[in-house]
Motif scaffolding. Structure first.
Motif, PDB file in Angstrom:
ATOM      1  N   THR A  28       0.656  -1.218   0.061  1.00 25.42           N
ATOM      2  CA  THR A  28       0.026  -0.115   0.085  1.00 25.42           C
ATOM      3  C   THR A  28       0.930   1.409   0.033  1.00 25.42           C
ATOM      4  O   THR A  28       1.841   1.200   0.729  1.00 25.42           O
ATOM      5  CB  THR A  28      -0.732   0.182   1.359  1.00 25.42           C
ATOM      6  N   VAL A  29       0.622   2.167  -0.937  1.00 23.05           N
ATOM      7  CA  VAL A  29       1.292   3.462  -1.107  1.00 23.05           C
ATOM      8  C   VAL A  29       0.521   4.518  -1.391  1.00 23.05           C
ATOM      9  O   VAL A  29      -0.733   4.215  -1.821  1.00 23.05           O
ATOM     10  CB  VAL A  29       2.450   3.226  -2.377  1.00 23.05           C
ATOM     11  N   ASP A  30       1.138   5.752  -0.911  1.00 19.63           N
ATOM     12  CA  ASP A  30       0.158   6.853  -1.456  1.00 19.63           C
ATOM     13  C   ASP A  30       0.144   7.166  -2.829  1.00 19.63           C
ATOM     14  O   ASP A  30      -0.697   7.376  -3.630  1.00 19.63           O
ATOM     15  CB  ASP A  30       0.776   8.225  -0.718  1.00 19.63           C
ATOM     16  N   GLU A  71     -12.421   5.876   0.099  1.00 16.75           N
ATOM     17  CA  GLU A  71     -12.468   6.743  -1.216  1.00 16.75           C
ATOM     18  C   GLU A  71     -11.827   5.754  -2.288  1.00 16.75           C
ATOM     19  O   GLU A  71     -11.327   4.688  -1.908  1.00 16.75           O
ATOM     20  CB  GLU A  71     -11.419   7.860  -1.088  1.00 16.75           C
ATOM     21  N   TYR A  72     -12.005   6.156  -3.537  1.00 12.99           N
ATOM     22  CA  TYR A  72     -11.421   5.153  -4.602  1.00 12.99           C
ATOM     23  C   TYR A  72      -9.857   5.191  -4.478  1.00 12.99           C
ATOM     24  O   TYR A  72      -9.038   6.011  -4.053  1.00 12.99           O
ATOM     25  CB  TYR A  72     -11.842   5.942  -5.947  1.00 12.99           C
ATOM     26  N   LYS A  73      -9.469   4.004  -4.970  1.00 17.01           N
ATOM     27  CA  LYS A  73      -8.051   3.793  -4.892  1.00 17.01           C
ATOM     28  C   LYS A  73      -7.469   3.123  -6.038  1.00 17.01           C
ATOM     29  O   LYS A  73      -8.628   2.590  -6.811  1.00 17.01           O
ATOM     30  CB  LYS A  73      -7.807   2.465  -3.893  1.00 17.01           C
ATOM     31  N   TYR A  74      -6.503   3.076  -6.466  1.00 16.38           N
ATOM     32  CA  TYR A  74      -5.780   2.278  -7.479  1.00 16.38           C
ATOM     33  C   TYR A  74      -5.480   1.310  -7.240  1.00 16.38           C
ATOM     34  O   TYR A  74      -4.482   0.959  -6.382  1.00 16.38           O
ATOM     35  CB  TYR A  74      -4.966   3.171  -8.468  1.00 16.38           C
ATOM     36  N   VAL A 101       1.120  -6.750  -6.261  1.00 14.95           N
ATOM     37  CA  VAL A 101      -0.182  -5.970  -6.236  1.00 14.95           C
ATOM     38  C   VAL A 101       0.338  -5.029  -5.269  1.00 14.95           C
ATOM     39  O   VAL A 101       0.876  -5.035  -4.118  1.00 14.95           O
ATOM     40  CB  VAL A 101      -1.196  -7.043  -5.600  1.00 14.95           C
ATOM     41  N   VAL A 102      -0.287  -3.777  -5.781  1.00  8.94           N
ATOM     42  CA  VAL A 102      -0.283  -2.542  -5.263  1.00  8.94           C
ATOM     43  C   VAL A 102      -1.468  -1.820  -4.952  1.00  8.94           C
ATOM     44  O   VAL A 102      -2.062  -1.795  -5.916  1.00  8.94           O
ATOM     45  CB  VAL A 102       0.825  -1.556  -5.871  1.00  8.94           C
ATOM     46  N   ILE A 103      -1.843  -1.293  -3.874  1.00  9.14           N
ATOM     47  CA  ILE A 103      -2.998  -0.414  -3.790  1.00  9.14           C
ATOM     48  C   ILE A 103      -2.508   1.041  -3.385  1.00  9.14           C
ATOM     49  O   ILE A 103      -1.745   1.224  -2.431  1.00  9.14           O
ATOM     50  CB  ILE A 103      -3.962  -0.901  -2.517  1.00  9.14           C
ATOM     51  N   ALA A 104      -2.955   1.980  -4.154  1.00  8.28           N
ATOM     52  CA  ALA A 104      -2.377   3.459  -4.087  1.00  8.28           C
ATOM     53  C   ALA A 104      -3.541   4.420  -4.147  1.00  8.28           C
ATOM     54  O   ALA A 104      -4.462   3.932  -4.727  1.00  8.28           O
ATOM     55  CB  ALA A 104      -1.365   3.615  -5.403  1.00  8.28           C
ATOM     56  N   SER A 105      -3.120   5.380  -3.459  1.00 10.85           N
ATOM     57  CA  SER A 105      -4.074   6.514  -3.631  1.00 10.85           C
ATOM     58  C   SER A 105      -4.131   7.293  -4.775  1.00 10.85           C
ATOM     59  O   SER A 105      -4.942   7.964  -5.350  1.00 10.85           O
ATOM     60  CB  SER A 105      -3.992   7.541  -2.440  1.00 10.85           C
ATOM     61  N   GLY A 106      -2.925   7.308  -5.290  1.00 10.11           N
ATOM     62  CA  GLY A 106      -2.790   7.846  -6.735  1.00 10.11           C
ATOM     63  C   GLY A 106      -1.715   7.256  -7.622  1.00 10.11           C
ATOM     64  O   GLY A 106      -0.967   6.755  -7.169  1.00 10.11           O
ATOM     65  N   ILE A 107      -1.944   7.649  -8.866  1.00 12.44           N
ATOM     66  CA  ILE A 107      -0.866   7.167  -9.926  1.00 12.44           C
ATOM     67  C   ILE A 107       0.049   8.518 -10.560  1.00 12.44           C
ATOM     68  O   ILE A 107      -0.997   9.452 -10.589  1.00 12.44           O
ATOM     69  CB  ILE A 107      -0.987   6.159 -10.850  1.00 12.44           C
ATOM     70  N   ASP A 108       1.190   8.376 -11.005  1.00 12.98           N
ATOM     71  CA  ASP A 108       1.531   9.624 -11.686  1.00 12.98           C
ATOM     72  C   ASP A 108       1.131   9.684 -13.189  1.00 12.98           C
ATOM     73  O   ASP A 108       0.753   8.654 -13.903  1.00 12.98           O
ATOM     74  CB  ASP A 108       3.197   9.841 -11.572  1.00 12.98           C
ATOM     75  N   ARG A 109       1.408  10.676 -13.550  1.00 12.93           N
ATOM     76  CA  ARG A 109       1.086  11.101 -15.082  1.00 12.93           C
ATOM     77  C   ARG A 109       1.594  10.062 -16.015  1.00 12.93           C
ATOM     78  O   ARG A 109       1.071   9.593 -17.091  1.00 12.93           O
ATOM     79  CB  ARG A 109       1.390  12.350 -15.562  1.00 12.93           C
ATOM     80  N   LYS A 110       2.818   9.675 -15.921  1.00 14.98           N
ATOM     81  CA  LYS A 110       3.655   8.925 -16.696  1.00 14.98           C
ATOM     82  C   LYS A 110       2.956   7.496 -16.695  1.00 14.98           C
ATOM     83  O   LYS A 110       2.766   7.063 -17.977  1.00 14.98           O
ATOM     84  CB  LYS A 110       5.301   8.751 -16.357  1.00 14.98           C
TER      85      LYS A 110
END
Length: 128
Positions: A28-30, A71-74, A101-110
């Motif tokens: 799990t990451v931000d 909230e929604y997660k990726y 498997v990663v659960i993230a609050s956001g992903i970067d544009r790239k």
């Protein structure tokens, strides 16, 4: 030939689903970045020369694997494949596949650009 490729892709899709269900550790990451993805790929290529391709799946959800988020997660799934697009078994595991498997609050544009409009992509890993 097209039928064979479809069957292989179906196996890879099923394996990705199994990997998500049987993965004992979920990170799990931000923020999960394209650089994180590339670093994970490069690290595993060095350790597992049979890796030729990977399936990258990114979905946005409020529930995953018996977890409900406020909230929604990726949910990001990486599954490594051999040249025939068969999932590679994890060391010592008969039911888990090499991946992450990663659960993230956001992903970067790239990473978003890498995925485009697709939720799942199978790609050849650079350097192979």
């Amino acid at each position: 030939m097209g039928e064979l490729l479809n069957k292989i892709r179906q196996v890879a899709d099923a394996a990705a689903d199994i990997m998500a269900q049987e993965e004992s550790t979920i990170r799990t990451v931000d923020l999960y970045t394209d650089d994180d993805f590339m670093h994970f790929c490069k690290k595993n290529i060095r350790q597992h020369p049979e890796i030729e391709k990977c399936t990258l799946a990114v979905s946005r959800t409020r529930e995953f694997d018996h977890m409900v988020f406020s909230e929604y997660k990726y949910v990001i799934r990486v599954l490594f494949l051999d040249a025939m697009e068969n999932p590679i078994l994890a060391e010592g595991g008969q039911e888990s596949y090499l991946g992450l498997v990663v659960i993230a609050s956001g992903i970067d544009r790239k990473l978003k650009e890498r995925m485009g409009d697709a939720e799942k992509k199978t790609m050849k890993i650079k350097g192979r």
